[in-house]
Enzyme design. Sequence first.
Site, short mmCIF file in Angstrom:
data_model
loop_
_atom_site.label_atom_id
_atom_site.label_comp_id
_atom_site.label_asym_id
_atom_site.label_seq_id
_atom_site.Cartn_x
_atom_site.Cartn_y
_atom_site.Cartn_z
N ALA A 239 0.95 -1.76 -0.12
CA ALA A 239 -0.05 0.19 -0.22
C ALA A 239 0.83 1.28 0.13
O ALA A 239 1.98 1.15 0.26
CB ALA A 239 -1.01 -0.22 1.20
N HIS A 240 -0.19 2.51 -0.10
CA HIS A 240 1.49 3.75 -0.58
C HIS A 240 1.67 3.78 0.76
O HIS A 240 1.67 3.71 2.01
CB HIS A 240 0.23 5.02 0.19
CG HIS A 240 -1.15 4.87 0.55
ND1 HIS A 240 -2.23 6.00 0.04
CD2 HIS A 240 -1.61 4.61 1.42
CE1 HIS A 240 -3.00 6.12 0.71
NE2 HIS A 240 -2.96 4.79 1.42
#
Lengths: 354, 354, 354
Positions: A239-240
């Site tokens: 994920a980011h």
Amino acid sequence: MVKKLKEICEFIDGELFGDGEIEIIGVSGIKEAREHEITFVANSKYIREIAHTQAAAIIVGPDITYAGKPLIRVASPYFAFVKVLEIFAWRKRKTEYGIHETAIIGQNVQIGEMVSIQAHTYIADNVQIGDGVTISPFVYIGDDTKIGDEVLIYPHVTIREEVEIGDRVIVHCGAIIGSDGFGFATVSDRHHKIPQIGTVILEEDVEIGANTTVDRATMTNGATIIKRGTKIDNLVQIAHNVVIGEDCTITAQAGIAGSSELKDRVTVAGQSGIVGHITIGEDSVVLAKSGVTKDIPAGSYVSGFPAEPHTHELRLQASLRKMPAMLNEFARLQQRVATLEAKLRQTYEKSTDS
Amino acid sequence: MVKKLKEICEFIDGELFGDGEIEIIGVSGIKEAREHEITFVANSKYIREIAHTQAAAIIVGPDITYAGKPLIRVASPYFAFVKVLEIFAWRKRKTEYGIHETAIIGQNVQIGEMVSIQAHTYIADNVQIGDGVTISPFVYIGDDTKIGDEVLIYPHVTIREEVEIGDRVIVHCGAIIGSDGFGFATVSDRHHKIPQIGTVILEEDVEIGANTTVDRATMTNGATIIKRGTKIDNLVQIAHNVVIGEDCTITAQAGIAGSSELKDRVTVAGQSGIVGHITIGEDSVVLAKSGVTKDIPAGSYVSGFPAEPHTHELRLQASLRKMPAMLNEFARLQQRVATLEAKLRQTYEKSTDS
Amino acid sequence: MVKKLKEICEFIDGELFGDGEIEIIGVSGIKEAREHEITFVANSKYIREIAHTQAAAIIVGPDITYAGKPLIRVASPYFAFVKVLEIFAWRKRKTEYGIHETAIIGQNVQIGEMVSIQAHTYIADNVQIGDGVTISPFVYIGDDTKIGDEVLIYPHVTIREEVEIGDRVIVHCGAIIGSDGFGFATVSDRHHKIPQIGTVILEEDVEIGANTTVDRATMTNGATIIKRGTKIDNLVQIAHNVVIGEDCTITAQAGIAGSSELKDRVTVAGQSGIVGHITIGEDSVVLAKSGVTKDIPAGSYVSGFPAEPHTHELRLQASLRKMPAMLNEFARLQQRVATLEAKLRQTYEKSTDS
């Protein structure tokens, strides 16, 4: 490809016993090997297989000197074997240098030496591509992306804008590097997209598996970072704003949620999940299907959900397995106590009677 | 992109304190911000960071008036910040309108105004495309599909035949919309394919993550439906005939099995699974790695597998963690009862003796 | 597509009651069916729906003779219904034979009869393609791959070099066949890639779901094998050297780790994981979200992690659910025993006093 045994021996810096002129056409496990192939024995439990293998030659450790067929003796047969696999693997990489006529190349693209940009590819503007890079069919490279030397990008990979890819990185088929992070500002139950304008950095020697997704960071200076030498398997979600240290391995279908950090040499096994905003200490191991919900210190070895030290988790599992029998015994014990209570009441009554 | 602070202030409808002429080139978190960037403070625990940030200006709430540097004061700093992110995000969308010469467009395709159909794309027959749509390289759009206005389709997306995509939908790289549902009629151990001839409807403002798969419904009038405003992360599986309500969020690697229904505003966290043919009531939350096996009422907050109300699951987890100690105590208690029994027998014998 | 009812009746070898001239344009479930569509009743609990359906005709079993509208009576309505679905599904497969001008075809490629190689495809050297094969846009086929007859490959599929695909295989969008296995030799904390030079064999009638990944085997003679008739759903990971038997089904997001073997007719439900180097006996069922950690015998029905026979797992789950109450009762029992001990001490003291 055909190699003489003496050529292989030289390549892996071994000691040759037997005929170095025999020709080798492939490499296999000791049970699977056929005529004209080379195999190896690294583990003593396979020594008995030497008598049965059809291999033409065997790579062995210092403890073996005779096998009735040509041998190459080395300090580490397994590592030597991997090098031999590499010889035969190159056969498959039949790269033609140059830019295919169906490749679309944007403006101001810099391309190094010995580069192969294959058919049906798309390179956007201001992309920098190092030396010895292979860009396979159906690869998309977004604006302003930088790709180091000797990078190998398999078919159907998307690398979105502004991503940085280090030397010798391998990106497998269908992987997505730099997709938007999953970020929304929810106001009165409506989810408003938070634009994701950070980037992704893959340092040198990183490998990204097939159909794995690595999201870009949210903000201008932010980057989702995967550090040198880390290997990621298929269908993994990064994920980011995640930061993954050096020399980690992350196995298939694991997921790392936003802003979490894995220090160096962390192992995450298949189908595990790591929640957002936590830190996994260096040299830690997260076993398969675990769910890590809080920071874990360096050198941890955890499993379960919520993940605990594995010995603890095993104890919980063992306890749980004792529960059905224990519940029966518990009911019996309650009965015994009730009986005791009744008797004692009786005894007490008797004794007060007397 | 360079914006003057006063321009940003106007855009987010704030109150400016300080020099509106300074130039802003990006947007970052308060710790990460560099010179010439704007940041924000929405949470009081970050107020102390104001003294240390390198940002050129800060978006703040009504409670802050002085920070030693230019401020924009707004009612909701977080929401204002998201709008500022959007300003700088547009820099990245350098869309060129028109149809690239390598795009393949089928027969009877209707295309709106201000549309960008980029290189190496494939649009089949009878497709309708609204205004302001971006179709990135390597996108496949099947026959009879309808795409609304301002839809953004990232590279390598497949949208199969007869799918309907609402206005402002975003489909991220590698997502598959309208793949066959997994349906077989098993006769004498052989699995015979049940053709999947329904479709998929993505309503307006839906977002579909990278490499996520959304299967088409089985039958002529059927549709797998994802309703307005729902956001789906990467690597999620949505099976055939699923219906997902409005304003839901489904995080990475979750899976929804066939024919299940999520009502409005349901949250499904990462790696969760929902079995087929059940209903998740509106405003429910399914926590990470859960497995939901039966209908759950509106407003539920569940975890575990089989999923239970989270407070119940926490109690189970806590009980399990007490088991190893309890088993030891249980053995001790059995011993104590045995001792009591022995003593009482003795006492009783004694008392009957006397 | 329009079919007369009598044509459908003939196709499914049924007995017609009513007007065979009516025209059917689609097929639906009994509740969803509209005018001019055909439906079916296979399950007695839907018999009452016959009165309410808008369908023009119904496929029924031997027990139903009258419904107020045309019927086709067959031995197995469900199976007949699947066949009817197939009639209407072909409407969607509007295949044009031939090689599109944008397809890139390597050297020494053999192509059968009635083959459709569509736009933006890439076929490398020495590929063999059988009769009646459809290769959709954005498909990549690597060197030396063999593809049987009537194979259907959806958009964005990658089939890497040397893979063998049997007759009538279907590969859904975005699937990757033949990606590198995840194998490294770790020396002094650095992971050295073990080249993956084996291959993948998909036998006839196999179906591979969207965005699923099937890794190639490590060595020269090795192959990851998926045997005849096995169906695999979306986002599944099949690691290197796995062997999957005939007529298995593997549901979405499951993962099979390296070198494990599934015998014939194994069912693996969604989000399950199977560790490496184990064997799952034939006709076994692995329930959803399970983690199988050791060999399981033929005919097993397992769940949980570590997976156990399902009845055992249910007992464990039931026991766990009794724990919170049991812990309270246990504390109470400890108190009762303490009371007994005190009383007995008293009684004993009294009795020794007396």
